[in-house]
Design an enzyme around this catalytic site. Structure first.
Site, PDB file in Angstrom:
ATOM      1  N   GLY A  43       0.820  -1.208   0.000  1.00 19.99           N
ATOM      2  CA  GLY A  43       0.000   0.000   0.000  1.00 19.99           C
ATOM      3  C   GLY A  43       0.852   1.256   0.000  1.00 19.99           C
ATOM      4  CG  ASP A  75      -1.575   3.481   3.303  1.00 23.37           C
ATOM      5  OD1 ASP A  75      -1.144   2.531   2.603  1.00 23.37           O
ATOM      6  OD2 ASP A  75      -2.496   3.329   4.130  1.00 23.37           O
TER       7      ASP A  75
END
EC number: 2.7.1.33
Length: 249
Positions: A100, A102
């Site tokens: 991911g 993030d």
């Protein structure tokens, strides 16, 4: 000025910074693309020279947001892309594109700030932990439901659990055994988060002894402060990594 966006599954975190020295001009959290444009547009003397985005949304949703930003503010957003290696950090996933964004940017930001081994604990919709060695090797991490997911699952699948956000906030004035449903649920979920954090600290100590830095980030980071008193709380850790992945100066 630069508009920075962290597009999560439920909310968009935004801030506007000065391009010269990264001074924060304004920021907030919104729940829709339209609300984002409206809020950013209220900033006095807004003159955007660029925009950078990290998104865990689908490509179609991210593209739609980029189009909206371009139309509203006449800038072409840069979207952070996955990388096998960047800024001294090596992506630890077998398929680096599956990590991911993030988490990847938080790892970049943490390693940049720590200058050594570090543990990132990010507490948002999901609770996430990532381990980065002193040599910049991302060793992997863990993902489990965060406070919002645990709460919503209990509310959705247990008919008698019904309470509002104000009641939830009042329930967290203590972590003593709950004497009402809202207290039992809220405090139980917090204790699970704290247990998650403590387990990550144990794992980090088994890897590095005491020679590592702990970072707490995400909206619910304050809930586990007690479990990790030595941690550095950096709410904008993802934005630190985003600036490294998408330089605009």
């Amino acid at each position: 000025m630069i508009l920075e966006l962290d597009c999560g599954n439920s909310f968009i975190k935004w801030r506007v910074i000065q391009a010269v020295d990264a001074t924060i001009v304004g920021g907030g959290i919104v729940d829709s693309d339209q609300a984002l444009v409206a809020e950013v547009g209220t900033l006095a003397s807004l003159r955007l020279s660029g925009c950078r985005i990290v998104s865990v949304r689908s490509e179609e949703e991210t593209a739609a947001l980029c189009t909206l930003i371009g139309q509203a503010f006449s800038v072409v957003p840069r979207v952070a892309e996955p990388a096998r290696e960047m800024a001294g950090v090596r992506n630890g996933y077998e398929d680096f594109q599956r990590l991911g964004m993030d988490r990847w940017l938080a790892a970049l930001g943490a390693f940049h700030l720590a200058k050594g081994a570090c543990l990132v604990i990010d507490l948002g919709t999901a609770a996430k932990a990532d381990f980065i060695g002193a040599d910049g090797e991302h060793l992997g991490g863990y993902i489990c439901p965060g406070m919002p997911l645990m709460r919503s699952q209990l509310r959705t699948h247990t008919r008698r659990i019904r309470y509002d956000d104000a009641s939830a906030e009042r329930a967290l004035t203590s972590l003593a055994p709950g004497r009402s449903t809202v207290e039992a649920v809220e405090r139980g979920c917090v204790l699970m988060l704290q247990g998650f954090a403590r387990t990550q600290l144990e794992q980090a100590r088994s890897l590095w002894g005491e020679a590592f830095t702990v970072f707490l980030t995400g909206g619910d980071a304050p809930l586990v402060r007690e479990a990790a008193p030595q941690a550095r709380v950096v709410p904008d850790l993802v934005f630190v990594g985003l600036a490294m992945a998408c330089p605009l100066n």
